[in-house]
Design a protein around this motif. Structure first.
Motif, short mmCIF file in Angstrom:
data_model
loop_
_atom_site.label_atom_id
_atom_site.label_comp_id
_atom_site.label_asym_id
_atom_site.label_seq_id
_atom_site.Cartn_x
_atom_site.Cartn_y
_atom_site.Cartn_z
N LEU A 29 -49.01 8.01 26.09
CA LEU A 29 -49.90 8.11 27.24
C LEU A 29 -51.25 7.51 26.91
CD1 LEU A 29 -49.24 11.67 28.62
CD2 LEU A 29 -48.76 9.49 29.71
N THR A 44 -53.16 15.28 36.04
CA THR A 44 -53.55 15.51 34.65
C THR A 44 -53.83 14.19 33.95
OG1 THR A 44 -52.18 17.50 34.58
CG2 THR A 44 -52.85 16.56 32.46
N GLU A 45 -53.02 13.19 34.24
CA GLU A 45 -53.17 11.86 33.67
C GLU A 45 -53.52 10.86 34.77
OE1 GLU A 45 -52.90 11.44 30.48
OE2 GLU A 45 -51.96 13.36 29.91
N ASN A 275 -43.25 22.79 31.60
CA ASN A 275 -44.24 23.13 30.58
C ASN A 275 -44.18 22.24 29.34
OD1 ASN A 275 -46.44 24.58 29.58
ND2 ASN A 275 -45.13 25.96 28.42
N ASP A 276 -44.04 20.96 29.53
CA ASP A 276 -44.28 20.03 28.45
C ASP A 276 -45.00 18.82 29.03
OD1 ASP A 276 -42.39 18.40 29.69
OD2 ASP A 276 -40.79 18.92 28.28
N ASP A 277 -45.45 17.94 28.16
CA ASP A 277 -46.23 16.79 28.62
C ASP A 277 -45.44 15.93 29.60
OD1 ASP A 277 -48.41 17.55 27.16
OD2 ASP A 277 -47.99 16.21 25.45
N GLN A 278 -44.14 15.75 29.33
CA GLN A 278 -43.34 14.91 30.20
C GLN A 278 -43.18 15.52 31.58
OE1 GLN A 278 -42.28 11.74 29.51
NE2 GLN A 278 -41.82 11.76 31.72
N LEU A 280 -45.35 17.43 33.20
CA LEU A 280 -46.59 17.19 33.96
C LEU A 280 -46.71 15.72 34.35
CD1 LEU A 280 -49.09 19.40 31.93
CD2 LEU A 280 -48.28 19.80 34.25
N ARG A 281 -46.27 14.85 33.46
CA ARG A 281 -46.30 13.42 33.74
C ARG A 281 -45.40 13.09 34.93
NH1 ARG A 281 -44.52 11.20 28.69
NH2 ARG A 281 -46.38 12.29 27.99
N ASP A 284 -47.02 14.40 38.20
CA ASP A 284 -48.12 13.53 38.64
C ASP A 284 -47.60 12.22 39.23
OD1 ASP A 284 -50.03 15.36 37.82
OD2 ASP A 284 -50.55 14.30 35.97
N THR A 345 -47.24 24.14 34.58
CA THR A 345 -48.20 24.32 33.50
C THR A 345 -48.03 25.67 32.81
OG1 THR A 345 -49.80 22.93 34.68
CG2 THR A 345 -50.66 24.33 32.93
#
Length: 566
Positions: A29, A44-45, A275-278, A280-281, A284, A345
């Motif tokens: 990212l 978030t991103e 609940n992991d970065d992916q 949320l990605r 978004d 989240t």
């Protein structure tokens, strides 16, 4: 403001238009360049590069609007290769040893000199580059004017120069670069990928026999051919349309199937991993593609699902007046975007899935509204333009897999009335009935869909026979009126004072009797018409086709000029 009238035909009457790989690349990212919210949603991103897919859609609309085979081929190049979303360069490294002297990590900042005017160009490394690698993949920063890919009029002024030096995290690297041959797009509308594990992919496969339903449909429309689905009973033969109908099918099928399916699938994937970065990605990115780069800052203008809902709320009386006329669908979708992200989240996966399910249901509403509005034009207005037929077919194809899952008889009725070449014989009453009996299964309501409004300035009347399905009609019926012309035949919206207090008891009873008689006659007509069309379908195995898009005036402007919705 009202985006009304069948005259605009939901072309998003956008257009004063510019006639201007699924990537397997993985990369870290990137740090935020800037933080811009999507209406009430804060990502978030930075996902602006994903939102820019609406510019590809804009270009597809422009090219198909030419209604020429050349234009269709240009649209196909944009559809498959992309143009404006996530542009990247493949740079050939020059060094004494034949490759890089040190490893370069994905996400590293890159700067260089522009081809056009020598200004600075920024980007980031897309994937790790090992020592002795001879190639670097650099994704351009959002807003950089380097749009090549499938663009028939490549914009090169913001690309890196053909040769020179780039700086990567303080390290200088010399390179050479073929601007036209080595500039690509990580994303295209064709490559808006959907996992085969998601509900939308399953629905597409259950209906047509292939997970690739949407893509095969669009390619057949672009090529003027018939689909070749494993389930041949639901094939669409675009040979039944001329260029006008094919163009309309492409323009609206990309939104109703590719964009719709991507948003739905990304949300499901996010709620599943949770609940992991992916996760949320993914969430978004779904919001970005739902909204688009233009609508997120310009409100109602745009080319994707947000704008589709805004247009239709004006036609069906479902805008929220005290919320700046935002579509009820958009208001609820964004409420669940925000709510669902909070659940992801906090690792509240079950609640996140509930938000996804609600969003998916709401996203079906504009598809249904489109089918209703186009069918009304075909049946009640005898408007048989391929533009109307194509648009009806595209949105019918978009909702058919969901109808099939709920009640196959409804899917059969819609397909059989709106397949290419069959639009002129479509029955609005049959289509309305077929759709409404699936609402409970689709988890939407009569109030969500609303009723088709007449075009009177106040927007206070429904067209006869096009009222919401829970609307209590006046006992006296009169012929339906055209949605493009105000008429006294329209039905007033519900009012506490609809009945004159001076009406006599006998007159009231007579009125009720007339109303009951008319209602019985209407039910009988619908039943007979529906039965007739289902019999026709059972004896006619010919494939359906795609409808046409609206007539759009194409105006040549500068390649850098942003077109606006009228």
């Amino acid at each position: 403001m009202r985006f009304l009238s069948i005259a605009v035909m939901l072309s998003f009457q956008m257009l004063q238009l510019v006639v201007k790989t699924s990537s397997t690349i993985t990369f870290a990212l990137r740090k935020l360049q800037k933080e811009i919210s999507f209406l009430s949603y804060e990502p978030t991103e930075n996902v602006d590069a994903y939102a820019a897919i609406d510019l590809d859609q804009r270009s597809i609309i422009a090219r198909t609007s030419l209604e020429t085979e050349v234009g269709m081929d240009q649209a196909k190049q944009i559809y498959t290769k992309g143009s404006f979303s996530q542009s990247y360069a493949s740079l050939k490294v020059n060094s004494v040893g034949g490759g890089l002297s040190t490893e370069i990590l994905a996400g590293s900042d890159v700067s260089g000199i522009a081809y056009g005017d020598g200004s600075r160009v920024g980007g980031f490394i897309m994937k790790n580059a090992k020592v002795e690698n001879t190639e670097l993949m650099v994704q351009y920063d959002v807003g950089t004017n380097c749009f090549v890919g499938g663009n028939p009029n490549p914009e090169k002024s913001g690309c890196f120069a053909k040769s020179g030096t780039i700086v990567v995290d303080g390290q200088s690297i010399t390179y050479t670069y073929n601007l036209l041959g080595d500039t690509f797009n990580s994303q295209s509308i064709q490559r808006l990928n959907m996992s085969q594990k998601t509900a939308v992919s399953t629905a597409y496969s259950d209906y047509s026999g292939t997970y690739d339903y949407n893509n095969q449909w669009i390619l057949a429309a672009l090529n003027g051919a018939s689909t070749r689905f494993p389930n041949s009973m639901v094939d669409f033969d675009f040979g039944n349309f001329g260029l006008e109908g094919r163009a309309a099918s492409v323009r609206w099928g990309t939104v109703g199937m590719n964009v719709w399916g991507y948003v739905s699938s990304k949300l499901e994937e996010a709620a599943e991993s949770c609940n992991d970065d992916q996760a949320l990605r993914d969430w978004d990115q779904a919001v970005a593609v739902y909204t688009g780069s233009m609508a997120k800052t310009e409100g109602n203008t745009g080319y994707l699902l947000y704008t589709l809902a805004q247009v239709e709320c004006n036609n069906f009386g479902t805008c929220i007046k005290d919320k700046n006329d935002i579509a009820d669908v958009n208001s609820k979708v964004f409420e669940n975007f925000v709510l669902g992200k909070g659940h992801v989240t906090k690792n509240e996966c079950a609640n996140a899935k509930k938000s996804v399910k609600r969003i998916q249901a709401l996203m079906k509403v504009p598809l249904i509204q489109q089918v209703l509005r186009m069918t009304y034009a075909l049946d009640n207005n005898d408007d048989y333009q391929e533009t109307v037929q194509g648009q009806a077919a595209a949105f019918a194809a978009s909702i058919l897999p969901s109808l099939h899952k709920c009640k196959d008889a409804s899917a059969i009725s819609v397909y059989n009335d709106l397949a290419p070449g069959k639009g002129p014989s479509a029955s609005y009453e049959v289509i309305k009935f077929a759709l409404e009996r699936t609402y409970d299964c689709l988890e939407i309501t009569c109030a969500d869909v609303g009723g088709l409004l007449d075009t009177d300035p106040a927007g206070t009347k429904y067209l006869k026979g096009a009222e919401p399905c829970d609307y209590i009609k006046s006992p006296v019926l009169s012929p339906a009126s055209s949605p493009s012309t105000p008429s006294t035949d329209s039905v007033l919206l519900p009012s506490k004072n609809n009945l004159d207090s001076s009406v006599s008891k006998n007159g009231f009873i007579i009125g009720i009797a007339i109303g009951i008689t008319a209602l019985v006659a209407t039910v009988l007509f619908i039943t007979v018409a529906k039965h007739k069309r289902e019999i026709e379908f059972a004896t006619d195995n010919s494939a359906g086709g795609i409808h046409k898009t609206s007539d759009l005036d194409l105006v040549e402007v500068s390649e850098n000029q942003v077109p606006e919705i009228i």
